[in-house]
Scaffold this motif. Structure first.
Motif, PDB file in Angstrom:
ATOM      1  N   MET A   1      -2.600   5.168  -3.732  1.00 24.22           N
ATOM      2  CA  MET A   1      -1.789   4.058  -2.933  1.00 24.22           C
ATOM      3  C   MET A   1      -2.162   3.762  -1.639  1.00 24.22           C
ATOM      4  SD  MET A   1       0.150   2.968  -5.423  1.00 24.22           S
ATOM      5  CE  MET A   1       1.049   1.962  -4.719  1.00 24.22           C
ATOM      6  N   ALA A   2      -2.589   4.847  -0.976  1.00 29.42           N
ATOM      7  CA  ALA A   2      -3.095   4.650   0.528  1.00 29.42           C
ATOM      8  C   ALA A   2      -4.695   4.008   0.492  1.00 29.42           C
ATOM      9  CB  ALA A   2      -3.232   5.963   1.141  1.00 29.42           C
TER      10      ALA A   2
ATOM     11  N   ARG B   1      -4.889  -5.334  -1.363  1.00 27.72           N
ATOM     12  CA  ARG B   1      -3.580  -5.665  -0.942  1.00 27.72           C
ATOM     13  C   ARG B   1      -2.765  -5.954  -1.919  1.00 27.72           C
ATOM     14  NH1 ARG B   1      -0.327  -3.142   2.815  1.00 27.72           N
ATOM     15  NH2 ARG B   1       1.402  -4.739   3.269  1.00 27.72           N
ATOM     16  N   ASP B   2      -3.314  -7.117  -2.881  1.00 27.95           N
ATOM     17  CA  ASP B   2      -2.777  -7.721  -3.833  1.00 27.95           C
ATOM     18  C   ASP B   2      -1.991  -6.763  -4.762  1.00 27.95           C
ATOM     19  OD1 ASP B   2      -2.776 -10.101  -2.612  1.00 27.95           O
ATOM     20  OD2 ASP B   2      -4.646 -10.683  -3.589  1.00 27.95           O
ATOM     21  N   LEU B   3      -3.070  -5.889  -5.348  1.00 33.76           N
ATOM     22  CA  LEU B   3      -2.729  -5.140  -6.391  1.00 33.76           C
ATOM     23  C   LEU B   3      -1.878  -3.779  -5.763  1.00 33.76           C
ATOM     24  CD1 LEU B   3      -3.483  -3.992  -9.178  1.00 33.76           C
ATOM     25  CD2 LEU B   3      -5.496  -2.630  -8.081  1.00 33.76           C
ATOM     26  N   TYR B   4      -1.912  -3.438  -4.717  1.00 31.77           N
ATOM     27  CA  TYR B   4      -0.945  -2.604  -4.048  1.00 31.77           C
ATOM     28  C   TYR B   4       0.439  -3.168  -4.181  1.00 31.77           C
ATOM     29  CZ  TYR B   4       1.370   0.130  -0.517  1.00 31.77           C
ATOM     30  OH  TYR B   4       2.237   0.754   0.332  1.00 31.77           O
TER      31      TYR B   4
ATOM     32  N   ILE C   1       3.690  -1.788  -6.158  1.00 30.75           N
ATOM     33  CA  ILE C   1       4.748  -1.199  -5.435  1.00 30.75           C
ATOM     34  C   ILE C   1       6.073  -1.972  -5.929  1.00 30.75           C
ATOM     35  CG2 ILE C   1       6.116  -1.615  -3.152  1.00 30.75           C
ATOM     36  CD1 ILE C   1       4.405   0.744  -3.148  1.00 30.75           C
ATOM     37  N   GLN C   2       5.952  -3.241  -6.453  1.00 31.55           N
ATOM     38  CA  GLN C   2       6.803  -4.006  -6.924  1.00 31.55           C
ATOM     39  C   GLN C   2       7.431  -3.735  -8.255  1.00 31.55           C
ATOM     40  OE1 GLN C   2       8.708  -6.104  -5.487  1.00 31.55           O
ATOM     41  NE2 GLN C   2       7.533  -6.131  -3.736  1.00 31.55           N
TER      42      GLN C   2
END
Length: 100
Positions: free
Chosen positions: A53-54, A61-64, A68-69
């Motif tokens: 995740m880091a 950033r979009d995939l992260y 998270i959602q």
């Protein structure tokens, strides 16, 4: 130890250890064979997910954000369906509104 040495008349060099019952031995073997590997596997998985995740946060950033959602939406569905979690649901809703 001195009493054993004098009573038996044998020279003993710290050779008397703990006398373990079969029940205690069974518990120790179970812990070594089952519990310790399971804990190590869980901790390794958590470190792997945290590192991934880091890395995603820095590189994609979009995939992260999508990753998270997914847990947040699942938690929101669970919280809103269960009446026991009403205080948590209201706290979650309040914090979600504050972020927006």
């Amino acid at each position: 130890r001195r009493q054993v040495t004098e009573g038996l008349g044998l020279p003993l060099l710290e050779s008397i250890g703990e006398i373990v019952s079969t029940a205690v031995r069974r518990k120790r073997v179970f812990a070594k064979v089952c519990i310790v590997p399971a804990v190590l596997l869980a901790l390794t998985g958590m470190v792997g997910v945290s590192g991934s995740m880091a890395y995603l946060n820095l590189t994609n950033r979009d995939l992260y954000e999508r990753a998270i959602q997914a847990p947040r939406s699942a938690l929101q569905r669970i919280v809103t369906r269960t009446s026991v979690w009403t205080p948590i649901a209201s706290w979650y809703a309040y914090n979600s509104e504050q972020r927006s």
